[in-house]
Design a protein around this motif. Structure first.
Motif, PDB file in Angstrom:
ATOM      1  N   GLN A  20     -13.239  -7.534 -45.662  1.00 51.56           N
ATOM      2  CA  GLN A  20     -12.077  -6.675 -45.870  1.00 51.56           C
ATOM      3  C   GLN A  20     -10.829  -7.383 -45.370  1.00 51.56           C
ATOM      4  N   THR A  21      -9.773  -7.347 -46.194  1.00 55.85           N
ATOM      5  CA  THR A  21      -8.497  -7.964 -45.835  1.00 55.85           C
ATOM      6  C   THR A  21      -7.388  -6.935 -45.983  1.00 55.85           C
ATOM      7  N   GLU A  22      -6.173  -7.341 -45.659  1.00 60.53           N
ATOM      8  CA  GLU A  22      -5.038  -6.425 -45.790  1.00 60.53           C
ATOM      9  C   GLU A  22      -4.804  -6.016 -47.243  1.00 60.53           C
ATOM     10  N   ASP A  23      -5.183  -6.910 -48.172  1.00 62.68           N
ATOM     11  CA  ASP A  23      -4.905  -6.654 -49.581  1.00 62.68           C
ATOM     12  C   ASP A  23      -6.114  -6.146 -50.371  1.00 62.68           C
ATOM     13  N   GLY A  24      -7.249  -5.994 -49.699  1.00 65.87           N
ATOM     14  CA  GLY A  24      -8.431  -5.529 -50.415  1.00 65.87           C
ATOM     15  C   GLY A  24      -9.689  -6.158 -49.850  1.00 65.87           C
ATOM     16  N   TRP A  25     -10.491  -6.777 -50.724  1.00 66.23           N
ATOM     17  CA  TRP A  25     -11.758  -7.371 -50.311  1.00 66.23           C
ATOM     18  C   TRP A  25     -11.886  -8.778 -50.892  1.00 66.23           C
ATOM     19  N   ALA A  26     -12.744  -9.573 -50.261  1.00 60.44           N
ATOM     20  CA  ALA A  26     -12.901 -10.951 -50.724  1.00 60.44           C
ATOM     21  C   ALA A  26     -14.304 -11.459 -50.428  1.00 60.44           C
ATOM     22  N   VAL A  27     -14.716 -12.467 -51.201  1.00 52.30           N
ATOM     23  CA  VAL A  27     -15.947 -13.211 -50.948  1.00 52.30           C
ATOM     24  C   VAL A  27     -15.559 -14.682 -50.847  1.00 52.30           C
ATOM     25  N   LEU A  28     -16.002 -15.347 -49.784  1.00 50.23           N
ATOM     26  CA  LEU A  28     -15.656 -16.759 -49.565  1.00 50.23           C
ATOM     27  C   LEU A  28     -16.841 -17.662 -49.871  1.00 50.23           C
ATOM     28  N   TYR A  29     -16.517 -18.909 -50.203  1.00 47.53           N
ATOM     29  CA  TYR A  29     -17.532 -19.948 -50.394  1.00 47.53           C
ATOM     30  C   TYR A  29     -17.072 -21.182 -49.626  1.00 47.53           C
ATOM     31  N   LEU A  30     -17.967 -21.743 -48.795  1.00 51.42           N
ATOM     32  CA  LEU A  30     -17.609 -22.893 -47.971  1.00 51.42           C
ATOM     33  C   LEU A  30     -18.101 -24.192 -48.611  1.00 51.42           C
ATOM     34  N   HIS A  31     -17.164 -25.062 -48.986  1.00 46.79           N
ATOM     35  CA  HIS A  31     -17.501 -26.359 -49.578  1.00 46.79           C
ATOM     36  C   HIS A  31     -17.759 -27.417 -48.498  1.00 46.79           C
ATOM     37  N   GLU A  32     -16.915 -27.414 -47.472  1.00 46.81           N
ATOM     38  CA  GLU A  32     -16.990 -28.470 -46.452  1.00 46.81           C
ATOM     39  C   GLU A  32     -16.358 -27.987 -45.157  1.00 46.81           C
ATOM     40  N   ARG A  33     -16.885 -28.471 -44.040  1.00 45.20           N
ATOM     41  CA  ARG A  33     -16.330 -28.177 -42.723  1.00 45.20           C
ATOM     42  C   ARG A  33     -15.969 -29.500 -42.059  1.00 45.20           C
ATOM     43  N   ILE A  34     -14.746 -29.595 -41.525  1.00 50.68           N
ATOM     44  CA  ILE A  34     -14.300 -30.790 -40.805  1.00 50.68           C
ATOM     45  C   ILE A  34     -14.069 -30.388 -39.344  1.00 50.68           C
ATOM     46  N   GLU A  35     -14.785 -31.023 -38.446  1.00 49.62           N
ATOM     47  CA  GLU A  35     -14.644 -30.701 -37.026  1.00 49.62           C
ATOM     48  C   GLU A  35     -13.329 -31.254 -36.482  1.00 49.62           C
ATOM     49  N   GLY A  36     -12.670 -30.456 -35.669  1.00 50.27           N
ATOM     50  CA  GLY A  36     -11.405 -30.868 -35.069  1.00 50.27           C
ATOM     51  C   GLY A  36     -11.592 -32.018 -34.094  1.00 50.27           C
ATOM     52  N   LYS A  37     -10.531 -32.801 -33.913  1.00 53.04           N
ATOM     53  CA  LYS A  37     -10.612 -33.952 -33.018  1.00 53.04           C
ATOM     54  C   LYS A  37      -9.216 -34.405 -32.606  1.00 53.04           C
ATOM     55  N   GLN A  38      -9.078 -34.769 -31.335  1.00 57.32           N
ATOM     56  CA  GLN A  38      -7.873 -35.443 -30.854  1.00 57.32           C
ATOM     57  C   GLN A  38      -8.209 -36.922 -30.723  1.00 57.32           C
ATOM     58  N   TYR A  39      -7.589 -37.760 -31.565  1.00 54.26           N
ATOM     59  CA  TYR A  39      -7.871 -39.190 -31.510  1.00 54.26           C
ATOM     60  C   TYR A  39      -7.186 -39.820 -30.302  1.00 54.26           C
ATOM     61  N   GLU A  40      -7.938 -40.631 -29.580  1.00 57.26           N
ATOM     62  CA  GLU A  40      -7.395 -41.315 -28.406  1.00 57.26           C
ATOM     63  C   GLU A  40      -6.599 -42.546 -28.834  1.00 57.26           C
ATOM     64  N   TYR A  41      -5.797 -43.061 -27.904  1.00 54.78           N
ATOM     65  CA  TYR A  41      -4.899 -44.168 -28.197  1.00 54.78           C
ATOM     66  C   TYR A  41      -5.623 -45.362 -28.811  1.00 54.78           C
TER      67      TYR A  41
END
Length: 298
Positions: A236-257
């Protein structure tokens, strides 16, 4: 990779997409028994527009830019071989992730596989390395640059998703039932999604993250729980309803110097030499013969 360079890559990819379309159209004409020019591409009343006229117009409008892009790519490849300049897989992985997460929604228009994107990024990085290989930058300058721009070298956890929006939960549940029967998510998005813009893209929203202020929190929460290549329950969203599909997940990272030291060297060096990031600088060295008369002076 600075934002302006990423925009240049995206523009280049769009240009190469056009080349693919042109080749797709021309190839069957070459292999056909019929003569180009005798076939009709379109009809306006009693007036025919021939394929020959169409192809000539395409070449006139886009041919020079497309050929220039191809020449630059080959020149960079040969120059990299001559000067023994290489790009590691680790560098390519990093730049690809930064490109996707920084320009999330652009991903839906690229229509490129990861391998194709890596090839384009590799060509861009090779060119940067070639242009800056003889430029000296102090360790202090590079360290200061990193300390003052750490956010540039941070990628958030991001999710490449598609969605189908509906006005009621009943409609969203019906979408899920059809997905369970094997109907394509992309096809259902085109047929049923109320979001006309993404529906035309098969529901593709590109990459979203908590850094995207325009993305609803419900989407982020649902995406975090999803497995790759799976769809969600009705949301449920503010505008109605939705169905999501996940293609890819990228993990967050802070690259060091140390991980981005070479990248910083290129960024500072390019600012110092103030030269356009273009393969044309190597054209004379590799004896480029240009078909278009407008470039002969160069």
């Amino acid at each position: 990779m600075p934002k302006q360079k990423l925009r240049a890559i995206i523009a280049g990819l769009a240009l190469l997409n056009l080349l693919t379309i042109i080749i797709f159209v021309i190839k069957p004409l070459i292999t056909s028994k019929s003569v180009i020019g005798e076939e009709t591409a379109a009809q306006v009343g009693s007036k025919d527009i021939s394929r020959d006229a169409w192809m000539n117009e395409l070449e006139k409008r886009y041919g020079e830019d497309v050929l220039e892009e191809m020449v630059d790519k080959e020149v960079v490849k040969q120059a990299a071989e001559k000067y023994k300049v290489k790009i590691s897989d680790k560098e390519l992985d990093r730049e690809l992730k930064m490109m996707k997460t920084m320009y999330g929604t652009a991903g839906q228009n690229l229509n490129k596989s990861n391998d194709q994107l890596r090839q384009e990024i590799q060509s861009s990085l090779l060119l940067e390395k070639l242009l800056t290989k003889d430029v000296s930058v102090s360790e202090t300058a590079m360290r200061d640059y990193y300390d003052n721009n750490k956010d540039i070298y941070r990628i958030p956890t991001a999710f490449h998703i598609s969605h189908i929006t509906t006005s009621t939960k009943k409609q969203a549940d019906q979408v899920i039932r059809e997905l369970e029967k094997g109907v394509s998510f992309e096809v259902l998005a085109m047929e049923k999604s109320l979001d006309e813009f993404t529906a035309n893209q098969g529901g593709d929203m590109g990459y979203i993250s908590q850094d995207n202020e325009q993305v609803s929190k419900e989407y982020i929460t649902a995406a975090e729980k999803l497995k790759v290549k799976k769809w969600s329950d009705a949301i449920q969203t503010e505008d109605g309803w939705a169905v999501l599909y996940l293609h890819e997940r990228i993990e967050g990272k802070q690259y060091e110097y140390e991980e981005v030291k070479d990248k910083i060297h290129r960024q500072i060096a390019l600012e110092q030499i103030q030269a356009p990031v273009s393969g044309k600088i190597f054209w004379d060295e590799f004896d480029v013969e240009w078909f278009y008369g407008l470039k002969e002076e160069k």
